[in-house]
Scaffold this motif. Structure first.
Motif, PDB file in Angstrom:
ATOM      1  N   THR A  89      39.358  -6.979 -28.669  1.00 11.14           N
ATOM      2  CA  THR A  89      38.816  -7.988 -27.749  1.00 11.14           C
ATOM      3  C   THR A  89      37.671  -7.410 -26.931  1.00 11.14           C
ATOM      4  O   THR A  89      36.644  -8.062 -26.708  1.00 11.14           O
ATOM      5  N   LYS A  90      37.851  -6.160 -26.480  1.00 11.47           N
ATOM      6  CA  LYS A  90      36.771  -5.479 -25.761  1.00 11.47           C
ATOM      7  C   LYS A  90      35.558  -5.269 -26.670  1.00 11.47           C
ATOM      8  O   LYS A  90      34.410  -5.448 -26.254  1.00 11.47           O
ATOM      9  N   GLN A  92      34.763  -7.079 -29.233  1.00 10.53           N
ATOM     10  CA  GLN A  92      34.154  -8.396 -29.429  1.00 10.53           C
ATOM     11  C   GLN A  92      33.218  -8.743 -28.288  1.00 10.53           C
ATOM     12  O   GLN A  92      32.124  -9.285 -28.485  1.00 10.53           O
ATOM     13  N   GLY A  93      33.642  -8.415 -27.077  1.00  5.51           N
ATOM     14  CA  GLY A  93      32.785  -8.673 -25.929  1.00  5.51           C
ATOM     15  C   GLY A  93      31.526  -7.823 -25.949  1.00  5.51           C
ATOM     16  O   GLY A  93      30.435  -8.312 -25.630  1.00  5.51           O
ATOM     17  N   LYS A  96      28.865  -9.200 -28.123  1.00  5.17           N
ATOM     18  CA  LYS A  96      28.414 -10.542 -27.721  1.00  5.17           C
ATOM     19  C   LYS A  96      29.107 -11.654 -28.492  1.00  5.17           C
ATOM     20  O   LYS A  96      28.536 -12.720 -28.733  1.00  5.17           O
ATOM     21  N   GLY A  97      30.357 -11.413 -28.889  1.00  2.18           N
ATOM     22  CA  GLY A  97      31.129 -12.447 -29.561  1.00  2.18           C
ATOM     23  C   GLY A  97      30.623 -12.807 -30.942  1.00  2.18           C
ATOM     24  O   GLY A  97      30.952 -13.878 -31.471  1.00  2.18           O
ATOM     25  N   LYS A  98      29.846 -11.931 -31.560  1.00  2.00           N
ATOM     26  CA  LYS A  98      29.278 -12.234 -32.876  1.00  2.00           C
ATOM     27  C   LYS A  98      30.349 -12.286 -33.954  1.00  2.00           C
ATOM     28  O   LYS A  98      30.196 -12.980 -34.957  1.00  2.00           O
ATOM     29  N   TYR A  99      31.443 -11.551 -33.765  1.00  2.00           N
ATOM     30  CA  TYR A  99      32.518 -11.526 -34.753  1.00  2.00           C
ATOM     31  C   TYR A  99      33.829 -11.857 -34.061  1.00  2.00           C
ATOM     32  O   TYR A  99      34.069 -11.438 -32.922  1.00  2.00           O
ATOM     33  N   ASN A 100      34.683 -12.601 -34.750  1.00  2.00           N
ATOM     34  CA  ASN A 100      35.995 -12.895 -34.187  1.00  2.00           C
ATOM     35  C   ASN A 100      36.962 -11.761 -34.495  1.00  2.00           C
ATOM     36  O   ASN A 100      36.645 -10.826 -35.239  1.00  2.00           O
ATOM     37  N   LEU A 101      38.173 -11.842 -33.935  1.00  2.00           N
ATOM     38  CA  LEU A 101      39.138 -10.755 -34.082  1.00  2.00           C
ATOM     39  C   LEU A 101      39.542 -10.554 -35.541  1.00  2.00           C
ATOM     40  O   LEU A 101      39.758  -9.418 -35.976  1.00  2.00           O
TER      41      LEU A 101
END
Length: 230
Positions: A89-90, A92-93, A96-101
């Motif tokens: 999750t960190k 991903q942040g 810039k949220g380009k990829y999901n978990l």
């Protein structure tokens, strides 16, 4: 006409269909070559290494055997934590949220050698530069978060991933697949010959004619190129 398949018939059929055999092998290898170079998407891998170790004792300047053993036991725990939702999750942040978990989980792999304090973090992706960025972010986020999670700072980054611009993909393995395609072509060609031999309805030798009809062959009639019988 073949009621059975023997070695002689197979050899004759192989010689008679040598161009078919070569064509099947060539088509198989060429198809694999086209697939590898123009259809399949190459996958690149980038890696970092981290070391799990306790801080040195300021008085003795050495690491006791018990401490090393404890670090080895932590390696498996840390390997799991790297792929945990908290770390990803960190990450991903940071990206810039380009990829999901789910995407991050699929592209990240963690491995360590038995009885080693070193953990390898690998990222497989379609682009070498992006894979480099992702694996470095994962490593940095993990080293920052692990001290808070485990209440101890015992992780050191040994090496970061670097992008050189001339990386070769780890998948597909072109040489291996081309060799497999070659042998697959041979197998297909042999199967083709056996199927053709099973459905063969012509006599291929005087011996076969004598055996099948139970008569003796007294002579043969030859055919010239212009079709004239002799």
């Amino acid at each position: 006409m073949n009621e059975r398949i023997d070695i002689k018939n197979v050899i004759v059929m192989l010689k008679r269909n040598i161009w078919w055999i070569l064509a099947i092998i060539a088509i198989t290898v060429a198809s694999m070559f086209i697939y590898l170079n123009y259809i399949v998407t190459p996958i690149y891998q980038k890696s970092t290494q981290i070391l799990v170790n306790q801080a040195e004792n300021n008085q003795t300047n050495s690491i006791e055997a018990q401490t090393v053993q404890a670090d080895l036991q932590l390696v498996n725990t840390y390997s799991t934590i790297i792929s945990s939702p908290r770390i990803l999750t960190k990450v991903q942040g940071e990206l810039k949220g380009k990829y999901n978990l789910q995407e991050l989980t699929e592209m990240i792999s963690v491995k360590n050698t038995t009885n080693s304090q070193i953990i390898d973090i690998n990222v497989n992706y379609l682009d070498a530069k992006t894979a480099t960025d992702i694996v470095n972010v994962v490593t940095q986020v993990f080293t920052q978060e692990i001290s808070e999670i485990m209440k101890i700072s015992n992780v050191t980054i040994l090496s970061e991933a670097q992008f050189f611009g001339n990386e070769k993909p780890v998948k597909p393995q072109k040489a291996l697949l081309l060799v497999l395609a070659f042998f697959s072509g041979i197998l297909l060609a042999v199967c083709f010959i056996f199927v053709k031999l099973l459905f063969e309805r012509r006599f291929v030798s005087t011996e076969e004619l004598e055996e099948y009809l139970g008569i003796s062959v007294l002579g043969e009639v030859s055919v010239f190129q212009n079709g004239t019988l002799f």
